[in-house]
Design an enzyme around this catalytic site. Structure first.
Site, PDB file in Angstrom:
ATOM      1  N   HIS A 286       0.342  28.324  35.788  1.00 39.29           N
ATOM      2  CA  HIS A 286       0.714  26.804  35.262  1.00 39.29           C
ATOM      3  C   HIS A 286       0.879  26.955  33.692  1.00 39.29           C
ATOM      4  O   HIS A 286       1.632  26.150  33.211  1.00 39.29           O
ATOM      5  CB  HIS A 286      -0.459  25.866  35.523  1.00 39.29           C
TER       6      HIS A 286
ATOM      7  N   HIS B 227      -2.769  32.036  39.940  1.00 32.83           N
ATOM      8  CA  HIS B 227      -2.085  30.753  40.268  1.00 32.83           C
ATOM      9  C   HIS B 227      -2.290  30.017  38.964  1.00 32.83           C
ATOM     10  O   HIS B 227      -1.616  29.216  38.583  1.00 32.83           O
ATOM     11  CB  HIS B 227      -2.767  30.000  41.442  1.00 32.83           C
ATOM     12  N   GLU B 228      -3.453  29.601  38.595  1.00 31.23           N
ATOM     13  CA  GLU B 228      -3.961  28.858  37.352  1.00 31.23           C
ATOM     14  C   GLU B 228      -3.294  29.131  36.102  1.00 31.23           C
ATOM     15  O   GLU B 228      -2.671  28.249  35.363  1.00 31.23           O
ATOM     16  CB  GLU B 228      -5.246  28.459  37.202  1.00 31.23           C
TER      17      GLU B 228
ATOM     18  N   GLU C   4       3.245  23.299  41.832  1.00 29.27           N
ATOM     19  CA  GLU C   4       2.255  24.139  42.495  1.00 29.27           C
ATOM     20  C   GLU C   4       2.913  25.350  43.360  1.00 29.27           C
ATOM     21  O   GLU C   4       2.359  26.325  43.369  1.00 29.27           O
ATOM     22  CB  GLU C   4       1.418  23.230  43.743  1.00 29.27           C
TER      23      GLU C   4
ATOM     24  N   ASP D 244       2.223  29.330  42.912  1.00 27.52           N
ATOM     25  CA  ASP D 244       1.757  30.178  44.017  1.00 27.52           C
ATOM     26  C   ASP D 244       2.894  31.456  43.970  1.00 27.52           C
ATOM     27  O   ASP D 244       2.307  32.523  44.160  1.00 27.52           O
ATOM     28  CB  ASP D 244       2.134  29.337  45.406  1.00 27.52           C
TER      29      ASP D 244
END
Length: 419
Positions: free
Chosen positions: A278, A274-275, A352, A356
């Site tokens: 980004h 997930h990070e 976000e 996901d």
């Protein structure tokens, strides 16, 4: 009547009313029924504790707001800013030194007012709900280190801003924007190696299956890493988290030690995916660009209003000065700041959701991400049913229940393989 005074008073009262309405609706929206997605994860007692935790934090936030907003209005109406400015002027110091002291005193007063709430939050609320591991000595050390960094970095930057607006005329805002943006980028670059270690210990993740999976995943996604570290988050709190730091080629992964102790490798990899999402999806660059543009807007508007006699008259000032103008403009800027904060939240929540989806697609295990979110929610006693207005005003992430439901409906497309 002074139009600046009317606008400022209206802005303070409107923000105060909106915050209290948001807290009231958020408290009323707490549902006694555990959502089906969390059956077997949240036991009924823990779920009730999460709601008590939400209420306790909201009561403390409301108490702080009820103290600070009336005090700010009193300071404006009674001319306390002018009293402070006249006293500092009597010391006969250079204008920039006077400005630094003016803002320093205001920062000190603000810090003194907020300190009891920080102490109560850490040693009463967090302690009551089993989160706090911060000792009084560590609490004091953290504040002193933060104060030292503010003086070391903030004071020279503030002095430069005061000098710009005193001497550069119409170009002051552009110089202030450029310097502030440069300092922000520099801090983001050096933070992982020079600043964060002042507060926490970072230990390289030991070789093993988890490290191998993280490195392999990052390599397959074209994500360069300079290190994978475990942070001693348990030194202050039992809550869990993970994050990336650094810019460009100096990116690091930091895992809370509490995260490693409570999650399996699939869940940890999903959180990191997930990070990484980004970065791969350009979110970090966009948010950085948005922040720089927001800073430019701030200084541009500041240039327009900072020398307005009406602004100083609204605060009962006997003289005009750059340092007082900076403070007064920031108060006047409250409605604009609120709008920009809401827009930033909308963009962040969109990012976000995309991250996901990236994690689910690239790991091939959306259920692992959902499990991780559920466990994090239980570990941190998160509110599962926040009111939409509260989310709209304050949330940088979508509510966890929304995220879990989206992941549950996520379908792996052909060609997307598990890590």
């Amino acid at each position: 009547m002074n139009i600046y005074f009317v606008v400022i008073l209206a802005a303070i009262l409107a923000a105060f009313a909106l915050e209290n309405l948001s807290r009231l609706l958020n408290a009323r929206n707490l549902s006694p029924e555990l959502p089906s997605e969390f059956q077997g994860v949240y036991d009924p007692d823990e779920y009730r504790r999460s709601q008590h935790y939400t209420r306790a934090n909201q009561k403390l936030s409301a108490l702080s707001d009820w103290l600070e907003s009336p005090l700010l209005i009193a300071a404006i109406v009674l001319g306390w800013f002018n009293v402070l400015d006249q006293w500092l002027l009597s010391l006969g110091l250079p204008e920039i030194a006077t400005g630094l002291l003016f803002m320093g005193v205001l920062a000190l007063v603000s810090g003194i007012l907020s300190l009891p709430f920080q102490v109560y939050n850490t040693f009463v609320i967090e302690e009551r709900f089993g989160f706090n591991r911060t000792t009084p000595a560590l609490f004091v050390k953290d504040r002193l280190k933060g104060l030292a960094l503010s003086m070391l970095i903030g004071a020279p930057l503030l002095a430069a801003l005061l000098w710009f607006f005193q001497t550069l005329g119409d170009w002051a805002w552009l110089a202030a924007w450029g310097l502030t943006a440069a300092v922000s980028l520099l801090l983001a670059a050096i933070g992982p190696t020079l600043i964060l270690p002042l507060f926490n210990k970072f230990t390289p993740l030991e070789p093993g299956p988890l490290r191998e999976r993280i490195e392999d995943f990052a390599h397959r996604q074209g994500f360069d890493l300079t290190g994978i570290f475990v942070m001693d988050g348990s030194r202050r709190s039992s809550k869990s988290n993970a994050f990336f730091t650094g810019l460009g080629k100096r990116k690091r992964i930091a895992l809370f030690d509490t995260l490693l102790s409570r999650h399996d490798n699939d869940e940890i990899l999903a959180v990191l995916a997930h990070e990484i999402g980004h970065s791969r999806l350009g979110h970090i660059k966009r948010m950085l660009a948005a922040s720089v543009l927001k800073t430019g807007l701030l200084f541009g508007l500041m240039q327009v209003f900072i020398a307005s006699p009406g602004l100083f008259a609204a605060f009962g000032m006997e003289r005009m000065s750059v340092h007082a103008g900076l403070v007064f403009f920031l108060i006047l800027y409250t409605p604009v700041s609120l709008v920009l904060s809401v827009l930033s939240g909308l963009l962040s929540r969109r990012h976000e959701r995309q991250a996901d989806a990236f994690a689910a697609a690239t790991t091939g295990k959306p259920e692992a991400m959902a499990r991780a979110l559920k466990k994090l929610s239980v570990d941190n006693l998160s509110n599962l049913t926040p009111h939409p207005l509260h989310v709209f005003l304050h949330y940088s992430h979508p509510p966890v229940l929304e995220r879990v439901r989206r992941l549950k409906s996520f379908r792996i497309k052909p060609g997307q393989t598990s890590s």
